[in-house]
Design a protein around this motif. Structure first.
Motif, PDB file in Angstrom:
ATOM      1  N   UNK A   1      38.556  -0.720  72.103  1.00 40.91           N
ATOM      2  CA  UNK A   1      38.255  -1.564  73.267  1.00 40.91           C
ATOM      3  C   UNK A   1      37.652  -2.888  72.832  1.00 40.91           C
TER       4      UNK A   1
ATOM      5  N   UNK B   1      48.602  -1.017  70.852  1.00 37.65           N
ATOM      6  CA  UNK B   1      49.277   0.231  70.485  1.00 37.65           C
ATOM      7  C   UNK B   1      50.745   0.006  70.134  1.00 37.65           C
TER       8      UNK B   1
ATOM      9  N   UNK C   1      36.314   0.395  83.869  1.00 39.11           N
ATOM     10  CA  UNK C   1      37.188  -0.096  82.792  1.00 39.11           C
ATOM     11  C   UNK C   1      38.303   0.890  82.449  1.00 39.11           C
TER      12      UNK C   1
ATOM     13  N   UNK D   1      35.670   8.166  75.958  1.00 39.47           N
ATOM     14  CA  UNK D   1      36.703   7.135  76.114  1.00 39.47           C
ATOM     15  C   UNK D   1      36.782   6.260  74.868  1.00 39.47           C
ATOM     16  N   UNK D   2      35.670   5.686  74.440  1.00 34.94           N
ATOM     17  CA  UNK D   2      35.658   4.909  73.198  1.00 34.94           C
ATOM     18  C   UNK D   2      34.223   4.738  72.717  1.00 34.94           C
ATOM     19  N   UNK D   3      34.079   4.450  71.420  1.00 34.56           N
ATOM     20  CA  UNK D   3      32.776   4.153  70.857  1.00 34.56           C
ATOM     21  C   UNK D   3      32.510   2.658  71.059  1.00 34.56           C
ATOM     22  N   UNK D   4      31.253   2.187  71.053  1.00 37.94           N
ATOM     23  CA  UNK D   4      30.052   3.006  70.871  1.00 37.94           C
ATOM     24  C   UNK D   4      29.576   3.632  72.176  1.00 37.94           C
TER      25      UNK D   4
ATOM     26  N   UNK E   1      37.590   9.365  67.737  1.00 38.26           N
ATOM     27  CA  UNK E   1      37.361   9.410  66.286  1.00 38.26           C
ATOM     28  C   UNK E   1      38.314  10.412  65.644  1.00 38.26           C
TER      29      UNK E   1
ATOM     30  N   UNK F   1      41.439  11.293  67.692  1.00 38.88           N
ATOM     31  CA  UNK F   1      42.091   9.978  67.824  1.00 38.88           C
ATOM     32  C   UNK F   1      42.771   9.807  69.175  1.00 38.88           C
TER      33      UNK F   1
ATOM     34  N   UNK G   1      42.663   7.895  72.473  1.00 33.79           N
ATOM     35  CA  UNK G   1      42.115   6.759  73.215  1.00 33.79           C
ATOM     36  C   UNK G   1      42.631   6.825  74.638  1.00 33.79           C
ATOM     37  N   UNK G   2      41.734   7.203  75.557  1.00 38.77           N
ATOM     38  CA  UNK G   2      42.130   7.461  76.935  1.00 38.77           C
ATOM     39  C   UNK G   2      42.504   6.174  77.660  1.00 38.77           C
ATOM     40  N   UNK G   3      43.732   6.107  78.153  1.00 40.03           N
ATOM     41  CA  UNK G   3      44.170   4.948  78.939  1.00 40.03           C
ATOM     42  C   UNK G   3      43.941   5.211  80.420  1.00 40.03           C
TER      43      UNK G   3
ATOM     44  N   UNK H   1      46.699   6.025  75.212  1.00 40.94           N
ATOM     45  CA  UNK H   1      47.523   4.831  74.992  1.00 40.94           C
ATOM     46  C   UNK H   1      48.756   5.133  74.158  1.00 40.94           C
TER      47      UNK H   1
END
Lengths: 105, 419
Positions: free
Chosen positions: A67, A81, B114, B156-159, B194, B221, B223-225, B237
């Motif tokens: 992000x 992607x 988001x 969803x994503x870091x951090x 991760x 790994x 990454x939720x879209x 994604x």
């Protein structure tokens, strides 16, 4: 520490193939890593992202997560992607010759 | 004229900074003002326990003003923007507050909007979070009715704040479902962006082992879209789908919203670029940052804000005296990891040294990176330490701001690095 020869340059890499010394990186090295990852040709959009990764690493000591990469580069996540199908944060870091992003534990 | 120190945010970091500065500076030397929009200080580590009925929401909240020492003023307003050049903070009532030194302590915000679909159909029914009080309380209701199906915890994503909390939630869920006799009818999955349960080698091995032992699946790994609460699917994604009956989502995090309205202060996520050693912002020499608001690689965790408190207060006192900043933070973090069945692990690490086995803070202390009842007791006892020692800005005896190495089996990290 394993050494690989990429585009005629000896580079130090970790067990997953990430460069451990970002200063050994060249554009030729990037292109060769990209080919090994299934990207035949790096487009301007790829290079934009690769440059952002290197700049962020120089500033902060780690590449950004997906992000953050999207916000900083201005390249949308969906396009990231398309450019780096195996996962933008990791793949772009590898091509940019910086360590795997730590993900800020 | 006394200098004015303005601290934005009256949470963990802001309260510790204010109280440490109050102890360090006589009242005639500096006015200390904390700005916060409300008077509700939440003990955030307690949110993890709310969904399991192990903590009552009302017990986790206290007055912000009451945690501040006499001589610290609390201004009850939201921040509109900071003007770095003028040295002023604009508040939501149109007034401005001038400062000689500013401390940014406004933490991390949860950016639910988001992620597509996250707060859409199914929100608070099949899609939940425990990262805020309202969410944790709603999830308690949903869990009480949940006795079969697929429960997915998705980062969803870091951090994110407290990066071990999603794992703790799963460990507690495993225990809680067993106690209710329905564990064999529930599938538990951890979905993470991760490539492992945890990013550091020794700790990842230990926690991955625990997840496997408890029958918790891991999807890496991811990454939720999109979160589709209607059909019960997480869509990534790269086109993968994870079906769920109940999703517990840790949303994207960013800085407080005023950071984006303050030219030059933050990065694109709203975190404030900060020198990792001195904790001075990169935006301006008289702006410091404590806690989750910083863009540091250090964990976003209360223990980090606690250890940073001593460094920030010391360096501000030096700055006001015109002396060079000489206190340096090492990235020290310390976390109890609740593992269910009345046990917990403890990890202690910094920017250089990853979590390793051993004992903390010295050879006869609590066991590190190993499940034990002692650590669970430690986690519960910490709540009292938080209100009565951490927030008042006292040091905890035997727990230094810099990471202790006595008691740590550092060879374990070297072995892992070589393997």
């Amino acid at each position: 520490m394993p050494v690989m020869t990429l585009a005629g340059t000896d580079v130090d890499v970790d067990a997953e193939g990430f460069l451990t010394d970002a200063s050994q990186w060249t554009e030729g090295v990037a292109a060769e890593i990209a080919r090994a990852e299934g990207i035949d040709e790096l487009t301007d959009r790829h290079w934009l992202v690769v440059q952002v990764m290197r700049r962020e690493f120089a500033d902060k000591g780690t590449g950004p997560a997906v992000r953050a990469l999207g916000k900083i580069s201005g390249v949308g996540i969906a396009e990231l992607y398309q450019l780096f199908p195996k996962g933008p944060a990791k793949m772009a870091a590898k091509i940019a010759g910086i360590p795997k992003p730590r993900g800020c534990i | 004229m006394p200098d004015r120190i303005v601290i934005l945010g009256g949470g963990t970091g802001g309260t510790i900074a204010a109280n440490r500065l109050r102890r360090s500076l006589p009242e005639g030397r500096a006015d200390i003002v904390v700005v916060d929009r409300d008077d509700a200080h939440v003990y955030q580590p307690g949110l993890l326990f709310v969904p399991f009925g192990m903590a009552a929401p009302s017990r986790l909240v206290r007055s912000r003003a009451r945690q501040l020492l006499r001589g610290v003023e609390l201004v009850r307003h939201a921040v509109d923007a900071v003007d770095l050049g003028a040295g002023t903070v604009a508040l939501d009532d149109g007034s401005t507050l001038g400062y000689d030194v500013l401390v940014v302590a406004t933490g991390a915000a949860l950016l639910f909007e988001e992620t597509e679909g996250l707060t859409g159909p199914g929100w608070r029914r099949t899609v939940h979070t425990f990262y805020d009080m309202e969410g944790a309380a709603a999830l308690a209701g949903a869990l009480a009715r949940f006795d079969a199906g697929h429960l997915v915890v998705d980062v969803v994503d870091m951090p994110i704040k407290c990066p071990v909390a999603p794992l703790e939630f799963l460990f507690l869920a495993d225990w809680w479902l067993q106690r209710r006799g329905v564990r064999d009818r529930v599938r538990l999955t951890f979905a993470t962006p991760l490539d492992g349960a945890f990013t550091k080698a020794v700790c990842n091995r230990e926690l991955s082992g625990l997840l496997a032992k408890k029958g918790i699946e891991v999807v890496t790994e991811l990454n939720t879209a999109t979160v589709d609460g209607e059909s019960g699917r997480l869509i990534s994604y790269d086109g993968r789908e994870v079906p769920f009956d109940l999703a517990v989502v840790v949303p994207l995090h960013g800085g407080a919203s005023y950071v984006a309205r303050s030219p030059g202060l933050g990065d694109p996520l709203g975190f404030v670029p900060t020198d990792p050693a001195t904790l001075q912002s990169r935006a301006h020499p008289n702006v410091f940052v404590i806690g989750d608001a910083a863009d540091l690689a250090a964990s976003k965790a209360g223990s980090v804000a606690h250890f940073e408190g001593e460094i920030v207060a010391h360096n501000i006192v030096r700055l006001l005296a015109g002396e060079p900043l000489d206190a340096r933070f090492d990235g020290h973090a310390n976390c109890f990891i609740e593992s269910g069945f009345g046990k917990a692990l403890l990890i202690d690490f910094n920017d250089e040294v990853e979590p390793v086995p051993g004992h903390f803070p010295g050879p006869v202390g609590l066991p590190l990176l190993r499940e034990s009842r002692l650590n669970h007791m430690g986690k519960l006892a910490f709540e009292q330490l938080y209100w009565h020692a951490l927030l008042p800005g006292r040091s905890i005896p035997g727990v230094p701001s810099h990471m202790p190495t006595a008691g740590k089996r550092l060879a374990a990290a070297a072995l892992a690095a070589g393997s």
